[in-house]
Each structure stands twice: as C-alpha cells, then as structure tokens.
Design a protein around this motif. Structure first.
Motif, short mmCIF file in Angstrom:
data_model
loop_
_atom_site.label_atom_id
_atom_site.label_comp_id
_atom_site.label_asym_id
_atom_site.label_seq_id
_atom_site.Cartn_x
_atom_site.Cartn_y
_atom_site.Cartn_z
N ILE A 54 0.83 -1.21 0.00
CA ILE A 54 0.00 0.00 0.00
C ILE A 54 0.88 1.27 0.00
O ILE A 54 0.42 2.35 0.33
CB ILE A 54 -1.01 0.05 1.18
CG1 ILE A 54 -0.31 -0.17 2.51
CG2 ILE A 54 -2.12 -0.96 1.00
CD1 ILE A 54 -1.15 0.27 3.68
N ARG A 55 2.11 1.09 -0.37
CA ARG A 55 3.06 2.20 -0.52
C ARG A 55 3.13 3.05 0.74
O ARG A 55 3.03 4.27 0.70
CB ARG A 55 2.65 3.06 -1.73
CG ARG A 55 2.52 2.31 -3.05
CD ARG A 55 3.73 2.53 -3.94
NE ARG A 55 4.19 3.90 -3.93
CZ ARG A 55 3.78 4.82 -4.79
NH1 ARG A 55 2.94 4.50 -5.75
NH2 ARG A 55 4.26 6.03 -4.74
N LEU A 56 3.32 2.40 1.86
CA LEU A 56 3.37 3.13 3.13
C LEU A 56 4.66 2.89 3.89
O LEU A 56 4.67 2.89 5.11
CB LEU A 56 2.18 2.72 4.01
CG LEU A 56 0.98 3.64 4.04
CD1 LEU A 56 -0.03 3.18 5.08
CD2 LEU A 56 1.36 5.10 4.29
N VAL A 57 5.74 2.66 3.18
CA VAL A 57 7.01 2.39 3.84
C VAL A 57 7.63 3.71 4.31
O VAL A 57 7.82 4.62 3.50
CB VAL A 57 7.99 1.67 2.89
CG1 VAL A 57 9.30 1.37 3.59
CG2 VAL A 57 7.36 0.39 2.38
N LYS A 58 7.88 3.81 5.60
CA LYS A 58 8.48 5.05 6.12
C LYS A 58 9.96 4.82 6.40
O LYS A 58 10.34 3.78 6.89
CB LYS A 58 7.78 5.46 7.41
CG LYS A 58 6.28 5.64 7.23
CD LYS A 58 5.75 6.79 8.07
CE LYS A 58 4.30 7.12 7.71
NZ LYS A 58 3.36 6.13 8.27
N GLY A 59 10.77 5.82 6.06
CA GLY A 59 12.21 5.68 6.31
C GLY A 59 12.90 4.89 5.22
O GLY A 59 14.07 4.51 5.36
N GLY A 60 12.17 4.64 4.15
CA GLY A 60 12.74 3.88 3.04
C GLY A 60 11.79 3.91 1.88
O GLY A 60 10.87 4.73 1.85
N GLY A 61 11.98 3.03 0.93
CA GLY A 61 11.07 3.03 -0.20
C GLY A 61 11.32 1.87 -1.14
O GLY A 61 12.26 1.08 -0.95
N ILE A 62 10.45 1.79 -2.13
CA ILE A 62 10.57 0.74 -3.14
C ILE A 62 11.62 1.19 -4.14
O ILE A 62 11.48 2.25 -4.76
CB ILE A 62 9.20 0.51 -3.81
CG1 ILE A 62 8.21 -0.04 -2.77
CG2 ILE A 62 9.33 -0.44 -5.00
CD1 ILE A 62 6.77 -0.05 -3.21
N VAL A 63 12.69 0.43 -4.25
CA VAL A 63 13.79 0.84 -5.13
C VAL A 63 13.84 0.01 -6.42
O VAL A 63 14.62 0.31 -7.32
CB VAL A 63 15.17 0.77 -4.42
CG1 VAL A 63 15.20 1.67 -3.20
CG2 VAL A 63 15.51 -0.66 -4.01
#
Ligand SMILES: Nc1ncnc2c1ncn2[C@@H]1O[C@H](COP(=O)(O)OP(=O)(O)O)[C@@H](O)[C@H]1O
Ligand SMILES: [Mg+2]
Length: 320
Positions: A54-63
């Motif tokens: 759900i695209r809710l990663v905090k402190g990082g991300g989809i790379v």
C-alpha cells in the motif's frame, strides 16, 4: 483470476549506516479470493512487504521491481489514486495498529470515521454500515457505542478487522493479527478470517511468524528469510513436503507458552542484519545442510511441483 502480482520487488530502508535490504527481490502472485500466508522469523521483511503493497514504507522506499493490482501498476499512482487504493482496494491492519484502537472514541465512531473519510456516505448510513460490519465479525452491534477498553482483546481485534473491511477492499493484509492473543482467542480470529474470505470473497494476506496459524487459515504460504522468498507453495505440499531447511526448521519448532518462539530447532543464531546480508544463500551461516556452493552462489527459486518452489542448492531442477 489474478488480483495482485509482485515482480522482483525491492524495498530498502535508508539509514546512516547504509541501505537495509528488507525486501530484496520478492516475486509472487495472489488470486482473487485466495488466502496467502507470509511466514518467517522476526526481521525477515514480512511487515515491510505488507507496507510496500500500500506504498506506506516510512524511512525507506521501493527501489526496484513492480507491483500490479488488476494489471495496473501501483508504483506510478498519484497521491489521489493512492488514497483510493488504501482502504478501498487494499486495507492493511498493521502490526502496530493491532488492538490499538483510539481509546477516546467508541469503536462504532471509529469505523464511521474510516467510512466517511473515504466515501460520500452520510452519517446515518455510515453508522448502519458500522453496525452491520460489527455483526459480520460476530460482535453484537449494540456494542458499537462501547469504548475499546470495554471490549475484550479478541473483540478489539475483530473490531479492527471490521474497520479494515469497511470500504469493501479486494485485499485485506493482516500483520500478526493474533500474536498478542491467547490460544482460544487466536483460533476465533483465525476462524473469522476464514469465514469472511468465503462469505465476502475478499482476498487475505496473513502475516505471521507462527507457521501453524498460517496452516489453518491459508491456502498458500510464502516462507521469507532475510528479505527473500525461501519457499512458496500450496499449503498441503509445503507442509507435507517442505524442501528448504529453513521451512523444515520453522515447521518443527513450536511457540512456547507465551506464544514466543524459542530458538528454531536445528538452526543456531538469528536472521542476519540486512544492512550486510551474507553472500550466496542468506541462510548459509545457520544452515545445518550447508555446502561449499551456498556461501558463493545465490540459489534461484526452482519449481518442485505445480504450485511449489524452493530456493536451495539442495533442490535441483524438477525438484530432485
Ligand atoms: N524504519 C526502519 N529503518 C531501518 N531498518 C528497518 C526499519 N524498519 C524495519 N527495518 C529492518 O528491516 C528488516 C525487516 O523488518 P520487518 O519488515 O519489520 O520484518 P518482520 O516483519 O519480518 O519482522 C529488519 O532487519 C529490520 O531491522
Ligand atoms: Mg513484522
């Protein structure tokens, strides 16, 4: 029918010390109405995978990689589209939110709030919907005006599930929904998830460190180790014929009385720091069946049977 497809997904956290490769090349598909379990010890990237969807990663991300819902990429959505996605298409009951309803509002008011924040529903119809959702999760609708502290732990958990269902999502992701519960209440929550899946045709992704829970509730299971898929398959094949040493260790160790898992049978130590994971197979420093090749080459997922794959050098092509 394909609901979700995830292809070579990489989700990293960015820290002062470097990139934490929490999800590192994960691929899978989820069909409509399916119940998919995600298992693995704490720190293997299960929650990060759920948050990525759900695209809710905090402190990082989809790379890297791709996530598609009904063939539409989730990685190119605008903020408005993301808002539509969450709750209405995919809802996540996060590990942190489990049982953590807001203490100052009644459970009904909190479900109403979720409904009205994401739809045009009137106050009256939102309350009607909240009551019917509570009924759906076996809570007397009269209790809608109760505050969270007036409900038992199991009822609070079921109220959270009701809230996750409020906008009729296609997929509910439940991250460790039973971890804090006693065994009897655990069984009730698992049965509820099973019934809801059948009745509402909602797909469920159930995340748990406890493989026995997933065996009861899921038709397919992914075993994650150190950010990667170690083994995946339909529940019968995977439980009866586990091929990966990690799956075997998970299957033969049982939680102690507090529900916490003791050291896994046959495996020493704990999952690696994902800042600097081991080369080759990430399990090799702990693996009882380690061979020379394991520290050098990363094993690919190979097909064992129609719906069963494992990534281990012991498993040859064709599952030999
Ligand atoms: N915000 C963060 N910043 C840096 N590392 C994180 C963060 N959140 C989680 N991690 C790391 O990512 C890895 C995967 O964590 P997580 O997805 O929570 O695993 P699980 O749910 O399987 O326990 C762990 O090594 C954890 O330490
Ligand atoms: Mg977690």
């Amino acid at each position: 029918m394909g609901l979700l497809s995830v292809e070579d997904l990489k989700t990293y956290y960015f820290t002062g010390a470097g990139q934490v490769k929490a999800v590192d090349g994960v691929s899978f598909t989820l069909d409509k109405g399916e119940s998919l379990g995600i298992a693995g010890e704490s720190g293997c990237g299960k929650s990060t995978l759920g948050l990525s969807l759900i695209r809710l990663v905090k402190g990082g991300g989809i790379v890297g990689g791709e996530i598609k819902l009904y063939d539409k990429s989730l990685l190119t959505l605008s903020d408005r589209e993301l808002n539509e996605l969450r709750w209405k298409r995919i809802s996540l009951i996060s590990q942190a939110a489990m049982g953590a309803l807001n203490p100052v509002y009644s459970v009904g008011a909190q479900i109403v709030e979720a409904i009205r924040a994401h739809s045009e529903a009137s106050k009256k119809s939102a309350w009607e919907r909240a009551r019917s959702l509570l009924r759906e999760v076996d809570i007397d609708p009269m209790r809608a005006t109760n505050y969270p502290h007036e409900l038992s732990g199991g009822m609070r958990q079921r109220a959270m599930i009701a809230m996750a269902l409020a906008l009729e999502p296609d997929l509910v992701i439940a991250d460790e929904p039973t971890t804090a519960l006693d065994v009897v209440t655990q069984a009730q929550v698992i049965n509820l998830l099973k019934t809801l899946r059948q009745r509402l045709k909602v797909s469920i992704m159930l995340i748990s460190h406890d493989l026995s829970i997933l065996g009861q509730a899921c038709n397919r299971v992914i075993i994650m180790y150190a950010g990667k898929v170690a083994e995946v398959g339909d529940v019968n094949s995977l439980f009866r014929h586990p091929r990966h040493p990690y799956t075997k260790a998970l299957l033969t160790s049982f939680p102690d009385i507090k529900g916490e898992r003791k050291a896994l049978t046959g495996l020493s130590g704990s999952p690696p720091d994902l800042l600097n994971p081991p080369a080759g197979c990430r399990l090799h420093p702990r693996c009882p069946a380690v061979m020379d090749i394991c520290g050098k080459d990363e094993p690919r997922l190979v097909q064992i049977s129609e719906d069963h794959q494992a990534a281990c050098h012991l498993v040859g092509e064709g599952g030999r």
